[in-house]
Enzyme design. Sequence first.
Site, PDB file in Angstrom:
ATOM      1  N   ASN A  44      55.251-101.743 -66.273  1.00  0.00           N
ATOM      2  CA  ASN A  44      53.894-102.481 -66.075  1.00  0.00           C
ATOM      3  C   ASN A  44      52.677-101.835 -65.950  1.00  0.00           C
ATOM      4  O   ASN A  44      52.265-100.598 -65.849  1.00  0.00           O
ATOM      5  CB  ASN A  44      54.055-103.233 -64.942  1.00  0.00           C
ATOM      6  CG  ASN A  44      54.672-103.858 -63.577  1.00  0.00           C
ATOM      7  OD1 ASN A  44      55.744-104.833 -64.898  1.00  0.00           O
ATOM      8  ND2 ASN A  44      55.729-103.772 -62.224  1.00  0.00           N
ATOM      9  N   SER A  97      58.696-101.656 -61.230  1.00  0.00           N
ATOM     10  CA  SER A  97      59.027-102.714 -59.810  1.00  0.00           C
ATOM     11  C   SER A  97      60.188-102.163 -59.324  1.00  0.00           C
ATOM     12  O   SER A  97      60.367-101.036 -59.147  1.00  0.00           O
ATOM     13  CB  SER A  97      59.913-103.538 -60.507  1.00  0.00           C
ATOM     14  OG  SER A  97      59.970-104.939 -59.885  1.00  0.00           O
ATOM     15  N   GLU A 144      45.666-103.612 -65.468  1.00  0.00           N
ATOM     16  CA  GLU A 144      45.282-104.087 -64.370  1.00  0.00           C
ATOM     17  C   GLU A 144      44.432-104.114 -63.570  1.00  0.00           C
ATOM     18  O   GLU A 144      43.308-105.094 -63.630  1.00  0.00           O
ATOM     19  CB  GLU A 144      46.627-104.849 -63.490  1.00  0.00           C
ATOM     20  CG  GLU A 144      47.575-105.517 -65.187  1.00  0.00           C
ATOM     21  CD  GLU A 144      48.737-105.888 -64.474  1.00  0.00           C
ATOM     22  OE1 GLU A 144      48.733-105.623 -63.037  1.00  0.00           O
ATOM     23  OE2 GLU A 144      49.948-106.256 -65.153  1.00  0.00           O
ATOM     24  N   LYS A 154      61.236-103.042 -65.596  1.00  0.00           N
ATOM     25  CA  LYS A 154      60.153-103.364 -66.141  1.00  0.00           C
ATOM     26  C   LYS A 154      58.633-101.772 -66.635  1.00  0.00           C
ATOM     27  O   LYS A 154      59.223-100.789 -65.665  1.00  0.00           O
ATOM     28  CB  LYS A 154      59.445-103.891 -64.389  1.00  0.00           C
ATOM     29  CG  LYS A 154      60.048-105.350 -64.198  1.00  0.00           C
ATOM     30  CD  LYS A 154      59.268-106.049 -65.207  1.00  0.00           C
ATOM     31  CE  LYS A 154      57.663-106.765 -64.236  1.00  0.00           C
ATOM     32  NZ  LYS A 154      56.807-107.451 -65.092  1.00  0.00           N
ATOM     33  N   THR A 189      42.040-116.643 -82.198  1.00  0.00           N
ATOM     34  CA  THR A 189      40.710-117.231 -81.578  1.00  0.00           C
ATOM     35  C   THR A 189      41.711-117.793 -81.061  1.00  0.00           C
ATOM     36  O   THR A 189      42.841-118.296 -81.261  1.00  0.00           O
ATOM     37  CB  THR A 189      39.764-117.830 -82.585  1.00  0.00           C
ATOM     38  OG1 THR A 189      40.239-118.665 -83.492  1.00  0.00           O
ATOM     39  CG2 THR A 189      39.285-117.223 -83.201  1.00  0.00           C
ATOM     40  N   HIS A 190      40.475-118.368 -79.323  1.00  0.00           N
ATOM     41  CA  HIS A 190      41.821-119.398 -78.310  1.00  0.00           C
ATOM     42  C   HIS A 190      42.870-118.414 -78.443  1.00  0.00           C
ATOM     43  O   HIS A 190      43.967-119.799 -78.008  1.00  0.00           O
ATOM     44  CB  HIS A 190      41.741-120.850 -79.619  1.00  0.00           C
ATOM     45  CG  HIS A 190      40.650-121.329 -79.712  1.00  0.00           C
ATOM     46  ND1 HIS A 190      40.151-122.109 -79.285  1.00  0.00           N
ATOM     47  CD2 HIS A 190      40.269-121.066 -82.032  1.00  0.00           C
ATOM     48  CE1 HIS A 190      38.996-122.378 -79.877  1.00  0.00           C
ATOM     49  NE2 HIS A 190      38.543-121.986 -81.026  1.00  0.00           N
TER      50      HIS A 190
END
Length: 464
Positions: free
Chosen positions: A296, A288, A301, A294, A166-167
């Site tokens: 990703n 990348s 996204e 990388k 949570t948070h």
Amino acid sequence: MPHKQPMEAKKHVKSWHGRLSAEADSATAALLASLDVDVALWKYDIAGSLAHAQMLREQALLTAADLAKIKKGLHAVEKDIAAGRIHMPIELEDIHMVIEADLVRRIGDAGRKLHTARSRNDQIALDLRLWARDAADDLSAGIVKLQKAFLSLVQAKGAAVFPSYTHLQRAQPIVLGHALLAHVEMLQRDVERLADARKRINVCPLGSGAVAGTSLPIDRARTAELLGFGQFSRNSIDATSDRDFLAELCFACSMLAVHLSRWAEDWILYSSNEFGLLELHDAFCTSSSMMPQKKNADTLELIRGKSAGCLAQLVGMLTLLKGLPLAYNRDLQDDKRFAFETVGMMKQVLAVAPGIVETVTVKQPDLAGGFLDATSLAEYLVEKNVPFRTAHGIVGKIVAQAERQNLTLAELPLDALQKHSRKIQSDVYRHLGAENVVKRYAPDGAGGAKQLAAQLRHWKRLLG
Ligand code: ARG
């Protein structure tokens, strides 16, 4: 869609050439046209016309010979549109006029009778409802596929003990399946929302005409039946200008988009080095152009990003409707842009999402940090008759001490624990450690192993 033949400025190409004497210039024609978007409705438009013609014949508003010509003609138009062979000048404005013009070119006067007791206003309302009905069904099927992918993952890896947050801070330990099924719950509401919206979509507006109906003796129940509608509309003013069903579809897509975006956000985080909980399959990642190491989570996204577009379309749709006087106004022509865009985005996302779930690798999480068992320790004290608020305070101090000594709660020796409360006995260690905690959850709906079994039974029954 095809604009194969050269566009020629045809005189009197419009159905209302009897009334208006001036023709639109090309910029005006482009503004008036919706053909670039509503061409996607061609199949629905032809299906609607076939049902309408059939009904007109049954009501003796067409001869048998006319109906035969119209049917043959519409099927020929259908074939030619599918093959990209139809001339579509934007002066004709929309797909309804393109199809009708082509039909008339083929069969002459019989084609001119098709629009009897019909307006483009009830025609477009019909086409949109036929489209929206299919869209709702396709989206539901896509969502169910994603739910099933989650379910398979739960069956394979659901028992793994994971942190919950949570948070975005470590909270209590759970079995992984509990978190995965949280997404399945959200998706289920999306399916139900679409099913509910579908009830209001599935009302036939045909026969409402332009705004007030017709003096001709049409049979509305018959066209509704031929097109598989549950009922036909009661009020012609409402039926020609109601787009609630499209706004609802946009909302259902927006809510779905928000759910998928939240899932994407979770998995983007979980697949990062910092979290180290999941590893995404390479097929759903990119690298990348500069940093060779990388990997990703671009697909996730983009799923998160697409939600922005969906929400924008919903706002656009509602804004389009809010100031409209009764009944049909040309503003409504742009409703399709919003609805098609948002449904298209969700279909695109749903085509990819199940693969991401099916191919993910679940990693062994490091459960030592974050004192996931602190609540369990407080509840242990409650079972020893310590009031919860007091227990909370005691455990807070124990956690602070463990943190200073860089130990987990289970690593603290009994005498160290007993300094904070004499109620703590050696049985406390059965309540510490994430693995122990997930076995102790009591109520239905909690994050433990036995609750997961119950949830799994439910979803296996529902999803097969
Ligand atoms: N293309 C129009 C639309 O999508 C069809 C209805 C046009 N009706 C009218 N009265 N001009 O809304």
